[in-house]
Design an enzyme around this catalytic site. Structure first.
Site, PDB file in Angstrom:
ATOM      1  N   LYS A 206      -4.845  -5.151   1.388  1.00 54.92           N
ATOM      2  CA  LYS A 206      -6.015  -4.932   1.829  1.00 54.92           C
ATOM      3  C   LYS A 206      -6.977  -6.320   1.337  1.00 54.92           C
ATOM      4  CE  LYS A 206      -9.471  -1.800   4.603  1.00 54.92           C
ATOM      5  NZ  LYS A 206     -10.248  -1.175   5.341  1.00 54.92           N
ATOM      6  N   GLU A 212      -2.183  -2.335  -9.191  1.00 50.99           N
ATOM      7  CA  GLU A 212      -0.727  -1.393  -9.104  1.00 50.99           C
ATOM      8  C   GLU A 212       0.057  -3.147  -8.098  1.00 50.99           C
ATOM      9  OE1 GLU A 212      -3.291   0.700  -8.664  1.00 50.99           O
ATOM     10  OE2 GLU A 212      -2.510   1.611  -9.394  1.00 50.99           O
ATOM     11  N   GLY A 267      -6.551   1.754   5.009  1.00 48.15           N
ATOM     12  CA  GLY A 267      -5.251   1.790   4.771  1.00 48.15           C
ATOM     13  C   GLY A 267      -3.849   2.304   4.676  1.00 48.15           C
ATOM     14  N   ARG A 268      -4.545   3.763   5.297  1.00 49.38           N
ATOM     15  CA  ARG A 268      -3.536   4.529   5.927  1.00 49.38           C
ATOM     16  C   ARG A 268      -3.110   4.483   6.808  1.00 49.38           C
ATOM     17  NH1 ARG A 268      -8.117   6.325   3.815  1.00 49.38           N
ATOM     18  NH2 ARG A 268      -9.259   8.271   4.603  1.00 49.38           N
ATOM     19  N   GLU A 353      -5.209  11.600   2.533  1.00 52.68           N
ATOM     20  CA  GLU A 353      -6.606  10.689   2.263  1.00 52.68           C
ATOM     21  C   GLU A 353      -7.920  10.704   3.274  1.00 52.68           C
ATOM     22  OE1 GLU A 353      -5.877   6.783   1.460  1.00 52.68           O
ATOM     23  OE2 GLU A 353      -5.842   7.059  -0.599  1.00 52.68           O
TER      24      GLU A 353
HETATM   25  O1  LIG Z   1      -4.052  -2.634   0.182  1.00 49.21           O
HETATM   26  P1  LIG Z   1      -4.534  -2.523  -1.064  1.00 49.21           P
HETATM   27  O2  LIG Z   1      -6.588  -2.237  -0.887  1.00 49.21           O
HETATM   28  O3  LIG Z   1      -4.565  -2.399  -1.986  1.00 49.21           O
HETATM   29  O4  LIG Z   1      -5.047  -0.641  -0.979  1.00 49.21           O
HETATM   30  C1  LIG Z   1      -3.835  -0.034  -1.352  1.00 49.21           C
HETATM   31  C2  LIG Z   1      -4.859   1.089  -1.515  1.00 49.21           C
HETATM   32  O5  LIG Z   1      -4.934   1.670  -2.664  1.00 49.21           O
HETATM   33  C3  LIG Z   1      -6.382   2.408  -2.606  1.00 49.21           C
HETATM   34  O6  LIG Z   1      -6.818   3.442  -3.507  1.00 49.21           O
HETATM   35  C4  LIG Z   1      -5.994   3.394  -1.667  1.00 49.21           C
HETATM   36  O7  LIG Z   1      -6.673   4.871  -1.569  1.00 49.21           O
HETATM   37  C5  LIG Z   1      -5.291   3.496  -0.671  1.00 49.21           C
HETATM   38  O8  LIG Z   1      -6.076   3.754   0.948  1.00 49.21           O
HETATM   39  C6  LIG Z   1      -4.609   2.103  -0.275  1.00 49.21           C
HETATM   40  O9  LIG Z   1      -3.968   1.625   0.846  1.00 49.21           O
END
Ligand SMILES: O=P(O)(O)OC[C@H]1O[C@H](O)[C@H](O)[C@@H](O)[C@@H]1O
Length: 543
Positions: A206, A212, A267-268, A353
């Site tokens: 997102k 990571e 995200g979730r 979360e």
């Molecule tokens: O999709 P991204 O921006 O890479 O985020 C990936 C994930 O990492 C974050 O730290 C949140 O805890 C999540 O809610 C999210 O889905």
């Protein structure tokens, strides 16, 4: 609005709980021959049996009164309307718009977002068709046969879970990997047998800043460019899914190969968005649409069904009953389906979360418990491991037992085993609820000293969700059921279910610590425990 625990509806539930005392499910069933029929709901393809819960008609109506007093329906309508109910981030919460039909209208800041949603779905479908047909080739003209989604959290768990759940509906000629962990082993295992010329990477993030994901994506790009010997290969082997076009471009992916989503998708709650691209490639656009329609069916149910028949409301309220009035600290999700092996892990992010919060809307600490620990693995494996605690331990663990009436046709003759699988599901619900009284154990001739050890008190609550079969639509219905259950609970607990500030601190500290590990950078003020661990790590790492 008064604080949750100052509401008269809250006190009424506490009083009712005290009055009910240790009423046993054996007695509740004995008093009502039709309890199993009365305490059930059918929504779409899901049949929900909630008869094995420690509730009476009065409990359920008191719980519904609490929901009404907390304005759950009003907040639900605000969510569907596009109001900025994620109040700490000032964002709308519109995952429901991701599965709305083409002609629906959902406005954010005066703009209808549904055409944007469908425009991206159409682009995803066109890309999917090109990959599946072999029209989209790699840099050297080879057909794509391996798809690697690189993402973490909400950019991984949804597609990874759904891919596993719906394997029988996927193109078996394609190999899929879902790489999330910054542990290099994860990427290594995905690439070890992959042919670079035939591998497509979908970088899903997102924010496109998650360390990571960016670290793994950078390593994957290096692997690819080294193998194919040309930077230009990236354009044919990397696509991005993100809300952040600037960062995508900075990373070196042409934004023409980017699939967009929006800040009003958490995200979730995002795997119905472009985050589901890998899944769409696996299922094909029609299968993906069936899944979205399943979600939408449950959205409409949640939005319109009266409280007495509203499944997400009911499951949310039952969770409140155990968390707040029985001190249950965990909630088990036990799918009787091997394909659903990743479903509990998916729900962990969705639920924990969202509702692992301790500050209420008014900025003050909550004086009541919030989200439980959600956990589980597929039955029947769990039966031979931790169910002992569920049956005879000292903790109350409410459980969801999830099963499917029809085995997948693909299983052929093996499908005969399905009855045994389902017999186990039904038996567990029964054993948890009714147990085995001491008298019955003694009557079987068990030595007196052993009777207490072999007695099952029972009275352990469970919901049984019996679906017709596991297919894309049913999976959508199930996931949306849990999404809205989590929503109901967050509304009652008066927290923001849509932010996740609790994950930030660890990220910041890891960034500080990393240079100490790699270059021995000083970390002034570091606590003695972490300092010793860092020093020891460096020594053992040979630095
Ligand atoms: O999709 P991204 O921006 O890479 O985020 C990936 C994930 O990492 C974050 O730290 C949140 O805890 C999540 O809610 C999210 O889905």
């Amino acid at each position: 609005m008064p604080r949750l625990n100052h509401l008269s509806e809250w006190s009424a539930l506490a009083k009712h709980r005290a009055e009910l005392g240790e009423v046993h499910l054996r007695d509740l069933f004995a008093a009502d021959a039709d309890r199993g029929g009365r305490y059930s709901l059918q929504v779409g393809d899901l049949y929900l049996d909630y008869a094995k819960h420690l509730v009476t008609d009065e409990t359920l109506s008191l719980l519904r009164e609490l929901a009404a007093a907390r304005g759950v329906n009003e907040l639900r309508d605000a969510m569907f309307r596009g109001d900025k109910i994620n109040f700490t981030e000032h964002r709308a919460v519109l995952h429901t718009a991701l599965r709305a039909p083409r002609d629906a209208v959902v406005e954010v800041d005066g703009e209808n977002v549904v055409p944007k949603v469908h425009a991206v779905l159409d682009r995803m479908a066109a890309f999917t068709d090109r990959v599946r047909s072999g029209e989209w080739t790699g840099f050297t003209g080879e057909r794509i046969t391996t798809i690697v989604n690189i993402g973490i959290g909400g950019s991984d768990l949804g597609p990874a879970m759904a891919y596993e759940a719906l394997r029988a509906y996927t193109d078996r000629g394609l190999v899929f990997h879902f790489v999330s962990n910054v542990d290099p082993a994860d990427l290594h295992e995905a690439l070890v047998a992959a042919d670079p010329a035939r591998t497509l990477f979908i970088i899903s993030s997102k924010t496109f800043t998650t360390i990571e994901t960016i670290t793994n994506a950078t390593a994957a790009r290096k692997w690819l460019v080294e193998a194919l010997g040309d930077e230009a290969a990236v354009a044919k082997h990397f696509v991005a899914v993100s809300t952040n076009a600037n960062e995508v471009a900075k990373f070196g992916i042409d934004t023409a190969n980017m699939f967009e989503f929006w800040d009003w998708v958490g995200g979730r709650y995002s795997y119905d968005s472009a985050i589901g691209l890998s899944l769409m490639i696996a299922l094909g656009p029609a299968g993906f649409r069936q899944m979205l329609d399943g979600f939408h069916l449950m959205d409409e149910h949640f939005r319109t069904a009266p409280p007495e028949q509203n499944a997400p409301l009911l499951l949310g309220l039952l969770g409140i009953w155990y968390r707040n009035f029985h001190d249950a600290q965990t909630h088990a999700v036990l799918p009787y389906s091997h394909y659903m092996s990743k479903f509990p892990a998916y729900l962990q992010q969705l639920d924990m979360e969202s509702n692992g919060k301790s500050v209420a809307r008014d900025g003050r600490p909550v004086d009541w418990d919030t989200g439980p620990v959600v956990w589980g693995t597929p039955g029947t494996n769990g039966q031979h491991a931790y169910y002992q605690l569920l049956h005879q331990g000292t903790m109350l663990v409410p459980a969801d037992l999830i099963g499917f009436a029809r085995p997948l046709t693909e299983l052929g003759e093996l499908a005969e085993q399905h009855d045994l699988l389902m017999a186990n599901l039904f038996a567990q619900g029964q054993a948890l609820a009714f147990g085995k009284p001491a008298e019955q154990v003694a009557a079987e001739g068990v030595a007196e000293a052993e009777v207490p050890h072999r007695t099952f008190h029972g009275n352990r609550p469970s919901t049984t969700i019996l679906a017709t079969e596991l297919n894309p639509s049913v999976l959508g219905q199930l996931v949306a059921l849990y999404e809205h259950k989590v929503f109901v609970q967050g509304a009652i607990w008066d927290i923001d279910s849509f932010d996740q500030w609790g994950v930030e601190l660890g990220k910041v500290l890891a960034k500080r610590i990393e240079p100490a590990l790699t270059e021995g950078a000083e970390l002034p003020g570091l606590d003695s425990s972490t300092a010793t661990l860092v020093a020891r790590y460096r020594t053992k790492r040979g630095r």
